[in-house]
Design a protein around this motif. Structure first.
Motif, PDB file in Angstrom:
ATOM      1  N   ALA A   1      29.554  17.239  77.146  1.00 23.42           N
ATOM      2  CA  ALA A   1      29.713  15.897  76.615  1.00 23.42           C
ATOM      3  C   ALA A   1      29.897  15.915  75.106  1.00 23.42           C
ATOM      4  N   LEU A   2      29.268  16.870  74.444  1.00 22.31           N
ATOM      5  CA  LEU A   2      29.418  16.972  72.988  1.00 22.31           C
ATOM      6  C   LEU A   2      30.826  17.411  72.594  1.00 22.31           C
ATOM      7  N   MET A   3      31.550  18.010  73.529  1.00 19.95           N
ATOM      8  CA  MET A   3      32.928  18.407  73.257  1.00 19.95           C
ATOM      9  C   MET A   3      33.830  17.180  73.094  1.00 19.95           C
ATOM     10  N   GLY A   4      33.329  16.015  73.462  1.00 22.21           N
ATOM     11  CA  GLY A   4      34.058  14.773  73.243  1.00 22.21           C
ATOM     12  C   GLY A   4      34.343  14.546  71.764  1.00 22.21           C
ATOM     13  N   PHE A   5      33.577  15.181  70.898  1.00 26.80           N
ATOM     14  CA  PHE A   5      33.810  15.088  69.452  1.00 26.80           C
ATOM     15  C   PHE A   5      35.250  15.465  69.112  1.00 26.80           C
ATOM     16  N   PHE A   6      35.793  16.439  69.829  1.00 24.52           N
ATOM     17  CA  PHE A   6      37.133  16.947  69.543  1.00 24.52           C
ATOM     18  C   PHE A   6      38.241  16.147  70.217  1.00 24.52           C
ATOM     19  N   ALA A   7      37.896  15.019  70.810  1.00 22.66           N
ATOM     20  CA  ALA A   7      38.905  14.170  71.449  1.00 22.66           C
ATOM     21  C   ALA A   7      39.832  13.523  70.423  1.00 22.66           C
ATOM     22  N   PHE A   8      39.514  13.646  69.140  1.00 23.23           N
ATOM     23  CA  PHE A   8      40.389  13.090  68.103  1.00 23.23           C
ATOM     24  C   PHE A   8      41.629  13.946  67.881  1.00 23.23           C
ATOM     25  N   LEU A   9      41.633  15.164  68.389  1.00 30.95           N
ATOM     26  CA  LEU A   9      42.760  16.061  68.174  1.00 30.95           C
ATOM     27  C   LEU A   9      44.007  15.538  68.891  1.00 30.95           C
ATOM     28  N   PRO A  10      45.152  15.583  68.212  1.00 26.30           N
ATOM     29  CA  PRO A  10      46.385  15.107  68.858  1.00 26.30           C
ATOM     30  C   PRO A  10      46.715  15.917  70.109  1.00 26.30           C
TER      31      PRO A  10
END
Length: 152
Positions: free
Chosen positions: A97-106
């Motif tokens: 769930a903490l990997m959601g942080f990287f959801a900003f990547l294009p």
């Protein structure tokens, strides 16, 4: 595309929110451009940051919910073995769930959100980590824009 961007700009904070929601989903759009134009027009950068971050996080969570509709059997048909899928689930179970942080990547951000949904990561932690990453990205864009304006 220019007419769509102009529509979002005309709607101010709500237009930015909607453009960020669209950009955070699986549809391609540049909410950053809308935000920069709105700040350049004199709208409050903090409220622009809030609107963009909230909209983009909600858009990212639509990708997450799309992932929850998927089934593991569909993924194995794409060439991923059940062993690989089990390893991915184990990886995500601990910190996924903490990997959601990287959801900003294009491009890969949307895929990451879909996989998090497929793996049934905690939706609240996913949303909060997504919000943190997306807010940081928009803050960096705003800081860069503000810094570029100070040069002129």
């Amino acid at each position: 595309m220019e007419a769509v961007t102009q529509f979002f700009i005309d709607w101010g904070y709500w237009g930015l929110f909607i453009s960020a929601l669209v950009a955070g989903s699986i549809l391609p759009f540049s909410s950053e451009a809308v935000m920069v134009v709105l700040v350049g027009m004199g709208l409050d950068p903090v409220w622009c940051l809030v609107a963009a971050s909230a909209g983009n996080t909600l858009g990212g969570m639509t990708c997450y919910w799309i992932g929850t509709l998927g089934r593991s059997e569909w993924i194995t048909r794409l060439g991923i073995t059940t062993r690989q899928l089990a390893r991915a689930r184990k990886f995500l179970a601990g910190r996924g769930a903490l990997m959601g942080f990287f959801a900003f990547l294009p491009t890969i951000g949307e895929a990451l959100a879909i996989v998090l949904g497929l793996m049934r990561s905690n939706p609240w932690i996913t949303a909060l980590s997504m919000l943190a990453g997306k807010t940081l990205r928009y803050a960096v864009i705003l800081a860069t824009f503000q810094g570029a304006l100070s040069i002129f």
